[in-house]
Design a protein around this motif. Structure first.
Motif, PDB file in Angstrom:
ATOM      1  N   LEU B 211       1.419  -1.488   1.544  1.00  0.00           N
ATOM      2  CA  LEU B 211       2.306  -0.983   2.610  1.00  0.00           C
ATOM      3  C   LEU B 211       3.394  -0.088   2.022  1.00  0.00           C
ATOM      4  O   LEU B 211       3.666   1.006   2.543  1.00  0.00           O
ATOM      5  CB  LEU B 211       2.919  -2.176   3.357  1.00  0.00           C
ATOM      6  N   ASN B 212       4.004  -0.515   0.924  1.00  0.00           N
ATOM      7  CA  ASN B 212       5.083   0.269   0.310  1.00  0.00           C
ATOM      8  C   ASN B 212       4.570   1.615  -0.212  1.00  0.00           C
ATOM      9  O   ASN B 212       5.276   2.633  -0.098  1.00  0.00           O
ATOM     10  CB  ASN B 212       5.732  -0.521  -0.837  1.00  0.00           C
ATOM     11  N   LEU B 213       3.367   1.620  -0.784  1.00  0.00           N
ATOM     12  CA  LEU B 213       2.787   2.879  -1.264  1.00  0.00           C
ATOM     13  C   LEU B 213       2.563   3.849  -0.109  1.00  0.00           C
ATOM     14  O   LEU B 213       2.926   5.026  -0.188  1.00  0.00           O
ATOM     15  CB  LEU B 213       1.442   2.613  -1.955  1.00  0.00           C
ATOM     16  N   GLY B 214       1.956   3.344   0.952  1.00  0.00           N
ATOM     17  CA  GLY B 214       1.671   4.207   2.095  1.00  0.00           C
ATOM     18  C   GLY B 214       2.937   4.740   2.731  1.00  0.00           C
ATOM     19  O   GLY B 214       3.014   5.910   3.129  1.00  0.00           O
ATOM     20  N   ILE B 231       4.836   7.766  -5.396  1.00  0.00           N
ATOM     21  CA  ILE B 231       3.841   6.778  -5.829  1.00  0.00           C
ATOM     22  C   ILE B 231       4.294   6.134  -7.137  1.00  0.00           C
ATOM     23  O   ILE B 231       4.296   4.900  -7.281  1.00  0.00           O
ATOM     24  CB  ILE B 231       2.452   7.454  -6.012  1.00  0.00           C
ATOM     25  N   ALA B 232       4.702   6.959  -8.097  1.00  0.00           N
ATOM     26  CA  ALA B 232       5.117   6.439  -9.407  1.00  0.00           C
ATOM     27  C   ALA B 232       6.325   5.523  -9.268  1.00  0.00           C
ATOM     28  O   ALA B 232       6.380   4.438  -9.871  1.00  0.00           O
ATOM     29  CB  ALA B 232       5.402   7.594 -10.352  1.00  0.00           C
ATOM     30  N   ASP B 233       7.306   5.931  -8.463  1.00  0.00           N
ATOM     31  CA  ASP B 233       8.510   5.117  -8.284  1.00  0.00           C
ATOM     32  C   ASP B 233       8.172   3.776  -7.630  1.00  0.00           C
ATOM     33  O   ASP B 233       8.744   2.738  -7.989  1.00  0.00           O
ATOM     34  CB  ASP B 233       9.525   5.863  -7.410  1.00  0.00           C
ATOM     35  N   THR B 234       7.269   3.794  -6.662  1.00  0.00           N
ATOM     36  CA  THR B 234       6.890   2.549  -5.979  1.00  0.00           C
ATOM     37  C   THR B 234       6.179   1.610  -6.941  1.00  0.00           C
ATOM     38  O   THR B 234       6.473   0.413  -7.015  1.00  0.00           O
ATOM     39  CB  THR B 234       5.976   2.854  -4.771  1.00  0.00           C
TER      40      THR B 234
END
Lengths: 366, 366
Positions: B211-214, B231-234
């Motif tokens: 969910l966080n990535l999306g 994406i990298a930060d997540t």
């Protein structure tokens, strides 16, 4: 009348069951050895279907797979009882008897293994009245007993329960798929029913018929009488009253392939003097149709049996060899296997044949 | 911390789950629609794996089949809960939560359908930490939870229970065989376990990671920031801490075939200027290995994700088209997915590859 079976009866039963296997059904001699191993000097009670209680709880047991695989992959022997116990656990109910689903071939023997191991009696009846290649091709199904839930067991203790409700063809499809993953042979318990169901839906006294056929053939040989007359005389006392000799000849070609878990192919049998039109027999595990050119000689569900031309020893499709001298017999099936509903389930169209069913006794004279 | 999921979260979850599907896992957008349909304005409780009781009884639920079939054969929606109820009946025990067995692709959504229909909470964890093609490829299995008994349900109410004891590969084999007979898609409940088992064997917080990535990708687009940085930060806040851009290029060839219930094939991605050595990615449902000529770029179980070169929208193998401009990302998996036992279960050799596993962060610099 109920009766008792001992290891002494097994060779005759195997011979008769091979005849009723109509080319398929799996090799009963392997089953015979498995029964002998567990039965020893013991005996098995065989219940007459007319004498069992209405509420007797019966769980039939069987082997499924391609006959070509069965002769190479010998079962451990524990699988059929594991299948029965698995179905009992699922249903929460204990079997009071087992029964064949198929009286032809190895499935005449599988319930005897279960009986010898568990002490359960075996009902003298079955759901095919011969051998058929698919689990849905049962008089049980034709007359309203559901195959599901089915329990399937593998040699390493694998257990599968399949419940497709009233859809016996989907049940067959799933069980076949798992059986292929098991290497081509699986053991099953299915079509759980009551004694009243047995009387309503099963082909009666087919286990004793197989035994009587095998015994009659042996005795005729020992006494130098015609085994073919012995077969006809034995069947005359059963629901399978018409026997026809369709052909005498030599096996000149056998095409055989194992696809989708079935042995499919065609046998060509010439005349003994190599003249005239040969007879062709198509099979899917079992012999389905016999033709001489365009002439239909016999068609499923009637029995088409290839036997040795002198000894009447029945020959399975995997036993067919070039040059064998054989007779082809056509045997009529009982009326309950020829009803419209029965023909829908295991008549010519169920095998993708375009011919309509014609009784063997109408196709050729006595 | 446990949290609440609503229909509002589903598009982001689907996007993140597609990324974690590494090319496979089945299309979560179809699953998203099925969840929306049953969830409406309702909400689903997502349980943090660190907070659940040791004795909580969890039955994971999933879909199995070839992704290429899943996009054509939409489930009725009732099958996953039927699978769970069938397993409950078999075990004689009621589930207190469900859970994904696979956080990538459609299997991020299937437990949500069950939750929306039944009111059960969903544990925020899974057994693959991505998507894998086979039911035996589970951290659950690696760390000692048995897949059997498995319950499988079909769209017409078919129910199958498979018990192969500790042999999860045989369980996979049987379930795959039945799924093929169902037309290529089946729904399952398996790996029943306790809350303590979840903590010991599952990859934690993968549903919230998806969910966080999306969400991060969407917000970056809306705010005109780089979705790749997002994406990298997540991922930096998760157990999947290394991200590498392995390649930027154009899809020039995709070979794809559906065999034995799997989508297998190879994608070739040239450089943007058509010079140099193209990158080849082999897949079995999911991307397995990425190579530039003889140079290994990333290999299973690390994640190989093909995404749109500008928007970072993840692209599944069945979504690959000639001429697409894409980036190939390599993402490191958590340590519990890289142990010797884990690599035996879902490392390169489990897919018939001869390469040894090398962590993606060792294969290429930051």
């Amino acid at each position: 009348m109920s009766w008792t079976l001992t290891a002494h009866d097994l060779p005759d039963l195997a011979r008769g069951a091979t005849l009723l296997g109509t080319g398929g059904g799996g090799d009963p001699y392997i089953g015979q050895m498995l029964v002998q191993q567990v039965l020893g000097d013991g005996e098995i009670t065989i219940l007459d279907p007319e004498e069992i209680a209405d509420e007797l709880f019966v769980i039939p047991t069987a082997q499924m797979g391609a006959p070509t695989v069965m002769v190479e992959k010998i079962p451990a022997g524990t699988e059929p009882l594991l299948a029965l116990r698995t179905l009992e656990a699922h249903l929460g109910r204990t079997a009071e008897a087992t029964m064949p689903i198929e009286c032809g071939g190895i499935n005449s023997m599988i319930p005897l293994i279960v009986a010898a191991e568990s002490g359960l009696p075996v009902v003298d009846a079955d759901g095919m009245g011969r051998a058929f290649p698919e689990l849905s091709m049962e008089t049980f199904a034709v007359y309203g007993v559901q195959g599901s839930p089915l329990a399937l067991a593998g040699e390493r203790g694998e257990k599968v329960i399949i419940d497709t409700g009233a859809d016996n063809r989907q049940m067959e499809s799933f069980a076949r798929a798992v059986t292929i993953r098991l290497g081509g042979v699986g053991h099953i318990a299915e079509y759980a029913m009551t004694g009243a169901d047995v009387r309503r839906t099963a082909v009666p006294r087919t286990l004793s018929m197989a035994l009587n056929l095998g015994r009659a053939i042996r005795l005729a040989r020992e006494q130098h009488r015609s085994p073919f007359t012995a077969i006809a005389d034995t069947l005359a006392q059963t629901l399978y009253s018409h026997v026809r000799e369709l052909h005498v000849g030599k096996v000149v070609d056998v095409e055989r392939r194992t696809t989708e878990g079935f042995a499919r192919g065609k046998a060509t049998i010439s005349n003994l003097d190599d003249t005239g039109v040969p007879v062709e027999i198509n099979f899917q595990n079992e012999n389905l149709v016999a033709r001489r050119g365009d002439e239909l000689l016999a068609i499923v569900p009637d029995l088409i049996c290839i036997v040795d031309h002198e000894t009447a020893e029945p020959i399975t499709t995997e036993g067919l060899r070039y040059g064998q001298r054989v007779r082809v017999l056509g045997i009529s099936t009982p009326d309950l296997m020829r009803s419209e509903a029965a023909l829908e389930t295991f008549g010519p169209q169920a095998f993708g044949l375009s011919d309509s069913f014609v009784p063997v006794e109408q196709l050729s004279g006595p």
